[in-house]
Design a protein around this motif. Structure first.
Motif, PDB file in Angstrom:
ATOM      1  N   THR B  49      43.584  34.958  43.643  1.00 32.69           N
ATOM      2  CA  THR B  49      43.160  35.000  45.046  1.00 32.69           C
ATOM      3  C   THR B  49      42.055  36.038  45.170  1.00 32.69           C
ATOM      4  OG1 THR B  49      45.405  34.491  45.758  1.00 32.69           O
ATOM      5  CG2 THR B  49      43.904  35.427  47.408  1.00 32.69           C
ATOM      6  N   SER B  50      40.984  35.675  45.835  1.00 32.32           N
ATOM      7  CA  SER B  50      39.901  36.648  45.991  1.00 32.32           C
ATOM      8  C   SER B  50      39.484  36.766  47.440  1.00 32.32           C
ATOM      9  CB  SER B  50      38.691  36.268  45.133  1.00 32.32           C
ATOM     10  OG  SER B  50      38.004  35.156  45.650  1.00 32.32           O
ATOM     11  N   ASN B  51      39.306  37.979  47.866  1.00 33.58           N
ATOM     12  CA  ASN B  51      38.791  38.279  49.196  1.00 33.58           C
ATOM     13  C   ASN B  51      37.386  38.844  49.051  1.00 33.58           C
ATOM     14  OD1 ASN B  51      41.197  37.764  50.984  1.00 33.58           O
ATOM     15  ND2 ASN B  51      42.077  39.209  49.544  1.00 33.58           N
ATOM     16  N   GLU B  52      36.537  38.487  49.975  1.00 33.17           N
ATOM     17  CA  GLU B  52      35.139  38.889  49.901  1.00 33.17           C
ATOM     18  C   GLU B  52      35.016  40.401  49.780  1.00 33.17           C
ATOM     19  OE1 GLU B  52      33.272  40.335  52.688  1.00 33.17           O
ATOM     20  OE2 GLU B  52      31.376  40.364  51.615  1.00 33.17           O
ATOM     21  N   GLY B  53      34.282  40.811  48.774  1.00 30.72           N
ATOM     22  CA  GLY B  53      34.004  42.225  48.598  1.00 30.72           C
ATOM     23  C   GLY B  53      35.067  43.026  47.892  1.00 30.72           C
ATOM     24  N   SER B  54      36.139  42.385  47.478  1.00 32.22           N
ATOM     25  CA  SER B  54      37.176  43.137  46.784  1.00 32.22           C
ATOM     26  C   SER B  54      37.562  42.425  45.490  1.00 32.22           C
ATOM     27  CB  SER B  54      38.403  43.337  47.676  1.00 32.22           C
ATOM     28  OG  SER B  54      38.947  42.094  48.042  1.00 32.22           O
ATOM     29  N   LYS B  55      38.285  43.122  44.654  1.00 31.44           N
ATOM     30  CA  LYS B  55      38.697  42.552  43.373  1.00 31.44           C
ATOM     31  C   LYS B  55      39.715  41.445  43.585  1.00 31.44           C
ATOM     32  CE  LYS B  55      37.903  46.604  40.448  1.00 31.44           C
ATOM     33  NZ  LYS B  55      38.519  47.561  39.482  1.00 31.44           N
ATOM     34  N   ALA B  56      39.667  40.481  42.686  1.00 34.17           N
ATOM     35  CA  ALA B  56      40.610  39.371  42.787  1.00 34.17           C
ATOM     36  C   ALA B  56      42.010  39.805  42.366  1.00 34.17           C
ATOM     37  CB  ALA B  56      40.138  38.220  41.899  1.00 34.17           C
ATOM     38  N   THR B  57      42.986  39.143  42.940  1.00 35.27           N
ATOM     39  CA  THR B  57      44.384  39.352  42.562  1.00 35.27           C
ATOM     40  C   THR B  57      44.809  38.189  41.692  1.00 35.27           C
ATOM     41  OG1 THR B  57      44.834  40.480  44.657  1.00 35.27           O
ATOM     42  CG2 THR B  57      46.725  39.662  43.403  1.00 35.27           C
ATOM     43  N   TYR B  58      45.205  38.486  40.466  1.00 29.95           N
ATOM     44  CA  TYR B  58      45.540  37.444  39.505  1.00 29.95           C
ATOM     45  C   TYR B  58      47.045  37.193  39.468  1.00 29.95           C
ATOM     46  CZ  TYR B  58      40.792  37.779  37.709  1.00 29.95           C
ATOM     47  OH  TYR B  58      39.426  37.756  37.585  1.00 29.95           O
ATOM     48  N   GLU B  59      47.406  35.940  39.266  1.00 27.18           N
ATOM     49  CA  GLU B  59      48.820  35.586  39.122  1.00 27.18           C
ATOM     50  C   GLU B  59      49.306  36.016  37.737  1.00 27.18           C
ATOM     51  OE1 GLU B  59      50.823  34.196  41.689  1.00 27.18           O
ATOM     52  OE2 GLU B  59      49.008  35.005  42.654  1.00 27.18           O
ATOM     53  N   GLN B  60      50.607  36.163  37.658  1.00 30.18           N
ATOM     54  CA  GLN B  60      51.207  36.582  36.395  1.00 30.18           C
ATOM     55  C   GLN B  60      50.882  35.577  35.302  1.00 30.18           C
ATOM     56  OE1 GLN B  60      55.441  37.084  36.726  1.00 30.18           O
ATOM     57  NE2 GLN B  60      55.606  38.240  34.824  1.00 30.18           N
ATOM     58  N   GLY B  61      50.465  36.097  34.181  1.00 31.71           N
ATOM     59  CA  GLY B  61      50.146  35.243  33.048  1.00 31.71           C
ATOM     60  C   GLY B  61      48.697  34.814  32.969  1.00 31.71           C
ATOM     61  N   VAL B  62      47.906  35.115  33.966  1.00 28.07           N
ATOM     62  CA  VAL B  62      46.489  34.765  33.954  1.00 28.07           C
ATOM     63  C   VAL B  62      45.686  35.980  33.502  1.00 28.07           C
ATOM     64  CG1 VAL B  62      44.515  34.010  35.330  1.00 28.07           C
ATOM     65  CG2 VAL B  62      46.806  33.104  35.813  1.00 28.07           C
ATOM     66  N   GLU B  63      44.922  35.823  32.426  1.00 24.61           N
ATOM     67  CA  GLU B  63      44.163  36.942  31.865  1.00 24.61           C
ATOM     68  C   GLU B  63      42.912  37.215  32.694  1.00 24.61           C
ATOM     69  OE1 GLU B  63      44.747  34.854  27.640  1.00 24.61           O
ATOM     70  OE2 GLU B  63      43.627  36.731  27.534  1.00 24.61           O
ATOM     71  N   LYS B  64      42.887  38.356  33.334  1.00 20.31           N
ATOM     72  CA  LYS B  64      41.756  38.677  34.207  1.00 20.31           C
ATOM     73  C   LYS B  64      40.465  38.901  33.424  1.00 20.31           C
ATOM     74  CE  LYS B  64      42.874  43.610  34.548  1.00 20.31           C
ATOM     75  NZ  LYS B  64      43.171  44.722  35.488  1.00 20.31           N
TER      76      LYS B  64
END
Lengths: 112, 116
Positions: B49-64
């Motif tokens: 999930t990404s919000n404009e201007g901020s870092k994305a929040t990754y789901e468990q198991g997804v390599e950022k």
């Protein structure tokens, strides 16, 4: 843990019949329940959505029935048409703009 | 309804290369964008999930570090698959929502990635 369970996985209905797809959820914090339609190779398209303050919502041939106490909701497609043949996903979220948890999907085939 | 586009619609690349996928909201400002991955005959799995201007929040198991997400403006988010491998081959779909749309998520048409 699958938080939204969808059934059946596949469904065959004759043209003009009623298609019924069911979903059950576990998280009582969910308060937004949309249904999406997806054709092969395409992104999902929003069909209809409901919030728990109503028990039924109808838009054209599509109706959502919602049972808060049972934590279940269903999609009814009246007068099903061959063009309705697609995969349908139910989903749930805490608030309309937040992450969606999808059900496993139902592949609907409407025979002419 | 609101329109969300994705580019490219499909891409074939060699193993080890990086691929960038763009997601644009064409007629509304998307405060939040989501990236999903879908394997054949399976449901959509949220990646981040990404919000404009901020870092994305990754789901468990997804390599950022493998799936780089940038949400530089209210109408554009990008997903970069770095050092792609055949197991990354999938259908990638973005969605966008805004407060003005009542929070409804509108989905893009998807990008099919094939890594050889």
């Amino acid at each position: 843990q699958q938080q939204v369970k969808q059934s059946p996985q596949s469904l065959i209905v004759q043209k003009g019949g009623i298609s019924i797809i069911n979903c059950a959820y576990e998280n009582t914090a969910f308060d937004y329940f949309p249904w999406y339609q997806q054709f092969p190779g395409k992104g999902p398209a929003l069909l209809i959505a409901i919030r728990p303050d109503v028990s039924e919502k109808k838009e054209g041939r599509f109706t959502i029935s919602f049972n808060k106490s049972a934590k279940q909701f269903s999609l009814h497609i009246m007068d099903s048409q061959p063009g309705d043949s697609a995969t349908y996903f139910c989903a749930a979220s805490k608030g309309a703009g937040n992450m969606l948890t999808f059900g496993g999907g139902t592949r609907l085939m409407v025979k002419p | 309804g609101a329109v969300v586009s994705q580019h490219p619609s499909w891409v074939i690349c060699k193993s080890g290369t990086s691929v960038k996928i763009e997601c644009r909201s064409l007629d509304f400002q998307a405060t939040t964008m989501f990236w999903y991955r879908q394997f054949p005959k399976q449901s959509l799995m949220l990646m981040a999930t990404s919000n404009e201007g901020s870092k994305a929040t990754y789901e468990q198991g997804v390599e950022k570090d493998k799936f780089l997400i940038n949400h530089a403006s209210l109408t554009l988010s990008t997903l970069t698959v770095t050092s792609a491998h055949p197991e990354d081959s999938s259908f990638y779909i973005c969605s966008a929502s805004s407060r003005g749309s009542g929070g409804t998520q509108y989905f893009g048409p998807g990008t099919r990635l094939l890594v050889l």
